[in-house]
Motif scaffolding. Sequence first.
Motif, mmCIF file in Angstrom:
data_model
loop_
_atom_site.group_PDB
_atom_site.id
_atom_site.type_symbol
_atom_site.label_atom_id
_atom_site.label_comp_id
_atom_site.label_asym_id
_atom_site.label_seq_id
_atom_site.Cartn_x
_atom_site.Cartn_y
_atom_site.Cartn_z
ATOM 1 N N PHE A 64 9.288 70.757 30.643
ATOM 2 C CA PHE A 64 8.118 71.327 31.378
ATOM 3 C C PHE A 64 7.811 71.010 32.352
ATOM 4 C CE2 PHE A 64 7.188 71.407 26.244
ATOM 5 C CZ PHE A 64 6.727 73.613 26.117
ATOM 6 N N ALA A 65 8.966 70.512 32.993
ATOM 7 C CA ALA A 65 8.696 70.166 34.581
ATOM 8 C C ALA A 65 9.601 70.196 35.001
ATOM 9 C CB ALA A 65 8.435 68.735 34.933
ATOM 10 N N LEU A 66 10.773 70.954 34.728
ATOM 11 C CA LEU A 66 11.505 72.588 34.960
ATOM 12 C C LEU A 66 11.208 74.042 35.412
ATOM 13 C CD1 LEU A 66 14.786 70.939 33.442
ATOM 14 C CD2 LEU A 66 13.861 70.509 35.802
ATOM 15 N N THR A 67 10.413 74.502 36.474
ATOM 16 C CA THR A 67 9.571 75.553 36.691
ATOM 17 C C THR A 67 10.296 76.812 37.829
ATOM 18 O OG1 THR A 67 8.013 74.522 37.787
ATOM 19 C CG2 THR A 67 7.771 74.263 35.809
ATOM 20 N N THR A 68 11.444 76.623 37.949
ATOM 21 C CA THR A 68 12.291 76.909 38.522
ATOM 22 C C THR A 68 13.890 77.901 37.461
ATOM 23 O OG1 THR A 68 13.773 76.100 40.122
ATOM 24 C CG2 THR A 68 11.380 76.261 40.564
ATOM 25 N N TRP A 69 13.687 79.295 37.932
ATOM 26 C CA TRP A 69 15.027 79.355 37.701
ATOM 27 C C TRP A 69 16.784 78.479 38.131
ATOM 28 C CZ3 TRP A 69 16.123 84.268 35.388
ATOM 29 C CH2 TRP A 69 17.729 84.245 34.532
ATOM 30 N N SER A 70 17.017 77.838 39.714
ATOM 31 C CA SER A 70 17.373 77.159 39.751
ATOM 32 C C SER A 70 17.323 76.044 38.506
ATOM 33 C CB SER A 70 16.867 77.344 41.411
ATOM 34 O OG SER A 70 16.219 76.355 41.762
ATOM 35 N N ALA A 143 3.707 77.802 31.224
ATOM 36 C CA ALA A 143 3.651 78.866 30.736
ATOM 37 C C ALA A 143 5.686 79.500 31.109
ATOM 38 C CB ALA A 143 3.678 79.854 31.403
ATOM 39 N N LYS A 144 5.351 78.886 32.986
ATOM 40 C CA LYS A 144 7.138 78.811 33.651
ATOM 41 C C LYS A 144 8.169 78.486 32.533
ATOM 42 C CE LYS A 144 5.631 79.843 37.855
ATOM 43 N NZ LYS A 144 5.887 78.841 39.449
ATOM 44 N N ALA A 145 8.027 76.675 31.915
ATOM 45 C CA ALA A 145 9.431 76.337 31.421
ATOM 46 C C ALA A 145 9.602 76.592 29.796
ATOM 47 C CB ALA A 145 8.531 75.175 30.755
ATOM 48 N N ARG A 146 8.282 77.879 28.813
ATOM 49 C CA ARG A 146 7.943 78.470 28.199
ATOM 50 C C ARG A 146 9.476 79.456 28.358
ATOM 51 N NH1 ARG A 146 5.625 76.051 23.976
ATOM 52 N NH2 ARG A 146 3.713 74.682 24.844
#
Length: 168
Positions: A64-70, A143-146
């Motif tokens: 859940f700490a990963l929130t970017t496409w890259s 929400a981004k991570a999901r």
Amino acid sequence: MASFKVRGTTRSKQSADALLKGAYAPYVDRVEILQVPDITIEGAFDEAVKGVTAVIHTASPISFALTTWSSTVDIAISGALSILNSALNHASPQLQSFVLTSSFAACNDPSAPQPKTFTEDDWNTWAEAEAKSEEFEAMDDEAKARVLYPASKTVAERAVWSWRDEKK
């Protein structure tokens, strides 16, 4: 009964120590762990695949700490293609199998009428679009991570299938 040797990879050898001293302890003479700190680098798996008859690729970023496409999708794609290229160039000719562990996230469609039986013909069609939408940036990190995890599984699996079709 035949026994197999297993060669695994990890970003940090220390992370494998608990397994080698715990669940894998009875098999430690048949388990080899190699360190691959960055799975996205072309050639990262070259040594790991030498002499193997099968490759099982299970790695994909999930946090859940990963929130970017890259930090999610790009890494999932690069990691999958990196191990495929290493297998093609350094495991041949004895390589018999390549297994990619996927996820229900790669085929799930929450808008599909329920109940539904999902098959290999189904793909997640919402996550990549949502991750690229203007609304995505306004989402909170969870929400981004999901959104990004299913996008990464879908896009990476499609990349593997494309690679396979190109290299036939």
